[in-house]
Scaffold this active site. Structure first.
Site, short mmCIF file in Angstrom:
data_model
loop_
_atom_site.label_atom_id
_atom_site.label_comp_id
_atom_site.label_asym_id
_atom_site.label_seq_id
_atom_site.Cartn_x
_atom_site.Cartn_y
_atom_site.Cartn_z
N ASP A 16 0.86 -1.18 0.00
CA ASP A 16 0.00 0.00 0.00
C ASP A 16 0.90 1.23 0.00
O ASP A 16 1.73 1.40 0.89
CB ASP A 16 -0.86 -0.05 1.28
N ILE A 17 0.72 2.09 -0.98
CA ILE A 17 1.61 3.25 -1.11
C ILE A 17 1.50 4.19 0.09
O ILE A 17 2.47 4.87 0.43
CB ILE A 17 1.36 3.99 -2.44
N GLY A 38 -9.35 4.66 -5.67
CA GLY A 38 -8.02 4.05 -5.87
C GLY A 38 -6.94 4.66 -4.99
O GLY A 38 -7.17 4.98 -3.82
N VAL A 39 -5.78 4.86 -5.58
CA VAL A 39 -4.64 5.44 -4.86
C VAL A 39 -4.99 6.82 -4.32
O VAL A 39 -4.67 7.18 -3.19
CB VAL A 39 -3.42 5.57 -5.81
N ASP A 40 -5.63 7.61 -5.16
CA ASP A 40 -5.99 8.99 -4.81
C ASP A 40 -6.85 9.01 -3.53
O ASP A 40 -6.57 9.76 -2.58
CB ASP A 40 -6.78 9.57 -6.00
N THR A 126 -3.07 2.63 -14.31
CA THR A 126 -3.43 1.22 -14.57
C THR A 126 -4.69 0.75 -13.85
O THR A 126 -5.04 -0.43 -13.94
CB THR A 126 -2.27 0.27 -14.18
N VAL A 128 -8.47 2.80 -12.69
CA VAL A 128 -9.63 3.42 -13.34
C VAL A 128 -9.31 3.86 -14.77
O VAL A 128 -10.16 3.78 -15.66
CB VAL A 128 -10.09 4.65 -12.51
N1 APR Z 1 -1.33 1.48 -3.03
C1 APR Z 1 -0.72 1.15 -4.19
N2 APR Z 1 -1.39 0.93 -5.32
C2 APR Z 1 -2.74 1.04 -5.30
C3 APR Z 1 -3.47 1.38 -4.12
C4 APR Z 1 -2.69 1.60 -2.95
N3 APR Z 1 -3.27 1.94 -1.80
N4 APR Z 1 -4.79 1.43 -4.43
C5 APR Z 1 -4.91 1.12 -5.74
N5 APR Z 1 -3.68 0.87 -6.26
C6 APR Z 1 -3.28 0.52 -7.65
C7 APR Z 1 -4.37 0.03 -8.58
O1 APR Z 1 -4.54 -1.35 -8.41
C8 APR Z 1 -3.79 0.37 -9.94
O2 APR Z 1 -2.88 -0.63 -10.37
O3 APR Z 1 -2.84 1.72 -8.29
C9 APR Z 1 -2.97 1.63 -9.70
C10 APR Z 1 -3.62 2.91 -10.23
O4 APR Z 1 -5.01 2.87 -10.08
P1 APR Z 1 -5.95 4.13 -9.80
O5 APR Z 1 -5.78 4.58 -8.39
O6 APR Z 1 -7.31 3.78 -10.26
O7 APR Z 1 -5.31 5.30 -10.71
P2 APR Z 1 -5.48 5.64 -12.29
O8 APR Z 1 -5.72 4.44 -13.11
O9 APR Z 1 -4.28 6.49 -12.61
O10 APR Z 1 -6.78 6.50 -12.34
C11 APR Z 1 -6.78 7.81 -11.83
O11 APR Z 1 -8.71 7.40 -10.51
O12 APR Z 1 -9.55 7.69 -8.39
C12 APR Z 1 -9.28 8.28 -9.55
O13 APR Z 1 -8.86 10.53 -8.85
C13 APR Z 1 -8.33 9.43 -9.54
O14 APR Z 1 -9.54 10.18 -11.41
C14 APR Z 1 -8.30 9.62 -11.01
C15 APR Z 1 -8.21 8.22 -11.54
#
Ligand code: APR
Length: 179
Positions: A16-17, A38-40, A126, A128
């Site tokens: 988890d980042i 997601g990460v955000d 990778t 959303v």
């Molecule tokens: N730690 C590490 N990696 C994570 C975590 C975490 N806590 N949560 C999710 N991931 C992984 C996902 O499995 C994926 O491989 O991070 C990668 C990126 O996924 P997203 O968070 O969906 O980011 P992205 O594909 O860049 O989409 C960005 O999503 O929530 C929205 O505000 C954000 O609109 C933006 C979009």
């Protein structure tokens, strides 16, 4: 997995980042810097409300796709958050590789500007945004490889992969670069 580069190294971990003790962690944000899932979502939850207050105040117009901006890190165990905006995958013919490369490159440059010794990346775009993980790994690691070869800095570039699938994809690419 760890690959050394003179004074620097690339690390791949599963996890988890938000739990990484590094100078800067990278957020996979949207261009409005509006928060999301997601990460955000995870980063904003752990960091607390100051993160959103700061992004609103410093970057009211958001951040273009392919770039990144820096804030402090609230309650996260890091000094900075670099909010990077990766491209939405649309089949690969809309400049996605270039935009993804430039999001990573901007974060690596920000790490120099902010004197960071260590930075942790998620696999930007990778989730959303639908970027195929194998292609994303090639771009992420390709940019990092070139950057570290040129600058030998930061000391640690860590990719924090969420599960065995993404970890495997990054490990295959890193192994082939290190051969
Ligand atoms: N730690 C590490 N990696 C994570 C975590 C975490 N806590 N949560 C999710 N991931 C992984 C996902 O499995 C994926 O491989 O991070 C990668 C990126 O996924 P997203 O968070 O969906 O980011 P992205 O594909 O860049 O989409 C960005 O999503 O929530 C929205 O505000 C954000 O609109 C933006 C979009």
């Amino acid at each position: 997995m760890i690959v050394h580069f003179g004074a620097s190294r690339i690390e791949l971990v599963q996890g988890d980042i938000t739990q990484q003790r590094v100078d800067a962690i990278v957020n996979a944000a949207n261009s409005g810097l509006l928060g999301g899932g997601g990460v955000d979502g995870a980063i904003h939850r752990v960091a607390g409300p100051t993160l959103m207050q700061e992004t609103r105040m410093l970057y009211p117009d958001g951040c273009p796709t392919g770039s990144a901006v820096a804030t402090t890190a609230g309650r996260l165990p890091a000094k900075y958050v670099f909010h990077a905006v990766g491209p939405v995958w649309a089949g690969g013919e809309k400049g996605e590789p270039k935009l993804l490369a430039s999001a990573y490159q901007t974060c690596l440059e920000l790490s120099l500007d902010h004197h960071c010794q260590s930075i942790a990346f998620p696999a930007i775009s990778t989730g959303v945004y639908g970027y195929p993980i194998d292609l994303a790994a090639e771009t992420a690691l390709g940019v990092t490889w070139k950057f570290l070869k040129q600058k030998q800095h930061p000391e640690v570039v860590r990719f924090v992969l969420f599960g065995p699938g993404p970890y495997g994809a990054f490990a295959r690419v890193l192994e082939s670069l290190a051969e």
